[in-house]
Write a protein that holds these residues in place. Structure first.
Motif, short mmCIF file in Angstrom:
data_model
loop_
_atom_site.label_atom_id
_atom_site.label_comp_id
_atom_site.label_asym_id
_atom_site.label_seq_id
_atom_site.Cartn_x
_atom_site.Cartn_y
_atom_site.Cartn_z
N PRO A 105 3.83 -3.33 11.00
CA PRO A 105 4.45 -4.80 9.82
C PRO A 105 5.19 -4.80 8.86
O PRO A 105 6.21 -3.04 7.92
N PRO A 106 5.63 -5.42 7.36
CA PRO A 106 6.74 -5.17 6.70
C PRO A 106 6.49 -4.71 5.94
O PRO A 106 5.09 -4.56 5.34
N ARG A 107 7.11 -4.19 5.14
CA ARG A 107 7.28 -2.84 4.39
C ARG A 107 5.73 -3.38 3.51
O ARG A 107 5.23 -2.85 2.90
N TRP A 108 6.66 -4.94 2.62
CA TRP A 108 5.72 -5.79 1.37
C TRP A 108 3.81 -5.28 1.73
O TRP A 108 2.92 -5.05 0.87
N TRP A 109 3.96 -5.76 2.95
CA TRP A 109 2.59 -5.66 3.36
C TRP A 109 1.49 -4.79 3.31
O TRP A 109 0.40 -4.30 3.39
N MET A 110 2.21 -3.26 4.48
CA MET A 110 1.65 -1.81 4.38
C MET A 110 1.24 -1.44 2.91
O MET A 110 0.50 -1.13 2.58
N LEU A 111 2.18 -1.89 1.62
CA LEU A 111 2.22 -1.70 0.18
C LEU A 111 1.15 -1.63 -0.27
O LEU A 111 -0.35 -2.02 -1.01
N GLY A 112 0.66 -3.28 0.33
CA GLY A 112 -0.47 -4.62 -0.46
C GLY A 112 -1.89 -3.58 0.47
O GLY A 112 -3.04 -3.56 -0.71
N LEU A 113 -1.54 -2.84 1.59
CA LEU A 113 -2.78 -2.15 2.20
C LEU A 113 -3.35 -1.45 1.40
O LEU A 113 -4.54 -0.76 0.98
#
Length: 298
Positions: free
Chosen positions: A28-36
């Motif tokens: 997954p994109p880094r921004w998505w993982m950070l949001g998770l």
């Protein structure tokens, strides 16, 4: 699905459809993982600060000690603080004095709307239009009088009128004559009515409750109040029990009102809100103003 991966080095799963449709295996994109991870941290933090997880019959309290009931109580306190000056003024005034003050009248009407909805609308309708079997409050027709004194008396002490069942007192022909006479009176504003009907009305004891003029008034007092037993005004076109007309009048004459031994009798009972402890003196005063204005009280 292809047996062999025709796109080596592409980082796909090897599942290929229709020669070139394939499933990639990219992270997954880094921004998505950070949001998770941020959302997971938020849940943990929220759970520590506020009530969250059920434990038995109560949730965990949270270190802030916040609760919806505390928030509600603070809101009520704020509202009551704003209302206090008006409530204090009303407490020392009569309903007539409140009605003489436009500002206080508007406040009282707004405040009493909730009281009316909670205690009165189930029978009289949300706008005072009445429900089947219950009086309309949005007109100027009053069974017991429309002054503030009478309205207060009605709300506080309740009402339970009574009409004798005439099924064993009058002959069927006499009941028919009186029922037709009542319809004639309602249609002519009290100016009509057969002579035979008037004779029965006067000789069979109807004047004791409905008055000599058949308007439901026994005595008119100098202050505007009336002496009445709650008998209907037979001179207007307003029917206490719907749908009105000959059959309705005949039923009421035959079986009466609030006659416990007559199963077909009409039921007409107004609760005593003060005696039952359901409303305070202040609340009754507000409702008096509300009902008075709703129905054009006298």
């Amino acid at each position: 699905m292809a047996e062999h991966n025709p796109f080596p080095g592409e980082n796909n799963t090897g599942h290929v459809w229709d020669d070139n449709l394939r499933e990639l295996d990219n992270p997954p994109p880094r921004w998505w993982m950070l949001g998770l991870w941020a959302s997971l941290l938020f849940v943990v933090g929220y759970s520590l600060l506020y009530p969250t997880w059920p434990v038995g019959q109560e949730p965990t309290q949270g270190v802030l000690g916040w609760s919806q009931m505390q928030e509600y109580a603070r809101g009520v306190e704020q509202v009551e603080a704003k209302r206090a000056k008006f409530e204090d003024q009303i407490r020392g005034m009569t309903a007539n004095e409140i009605l003489a003050d436009p500002g206080l009248t508007q406040y009282t009407l707004a405040s009493a709307k909730v009281l009316f909805g909670d205690n009165c609308s189930a029978c009289h309708g949300s706008g005072g239009q009445g429900n089947p079997g219950y009086p309309v409050l949005a007109d100027d027709d009053w069974l017991y009088g429309g002054t503030t004194t009478k309205i207060a008396e009605t709300i506080a002490k309740g009402r339970q009128g009574a009409m004798t069942a005439h099924q064993t007192i009058l002959t069927p022909a006499e009941i028919d004559t009186l029922a037709e006479w009542v319809v004639q009176m309602s249609e002519t504003g009290g100016k009509g009515g057969s002579e035979e009907g008037w004779s029965l009305f006067k000789t069979k004891g109807c004047t004791a409750c409905h008055g000599q003029a058949a308007n439901g008034v026994l005595v008119e007092l100098g202050n505007g109040d009336i002496v009445t037993v709650g008998a209907a005004n037979l001179n207007d076109g307003i029917w206490r029990f719907k749908p009105g007309g000959y059959e309705s009048a005949k039923h009421t004459i035959t079986y009466g009102v609030n006659q416990a031994t007559v199963p077909e009798s009409r039921n007409a009972v107004m609760p005593a809100f003060a005696e039952a402890g359901k409303l305070s003196e202040q609340e009754i005063k507000k409702l008096v103003v509300y009902v008075h204005e709703l129905g054009g009280g006298k």
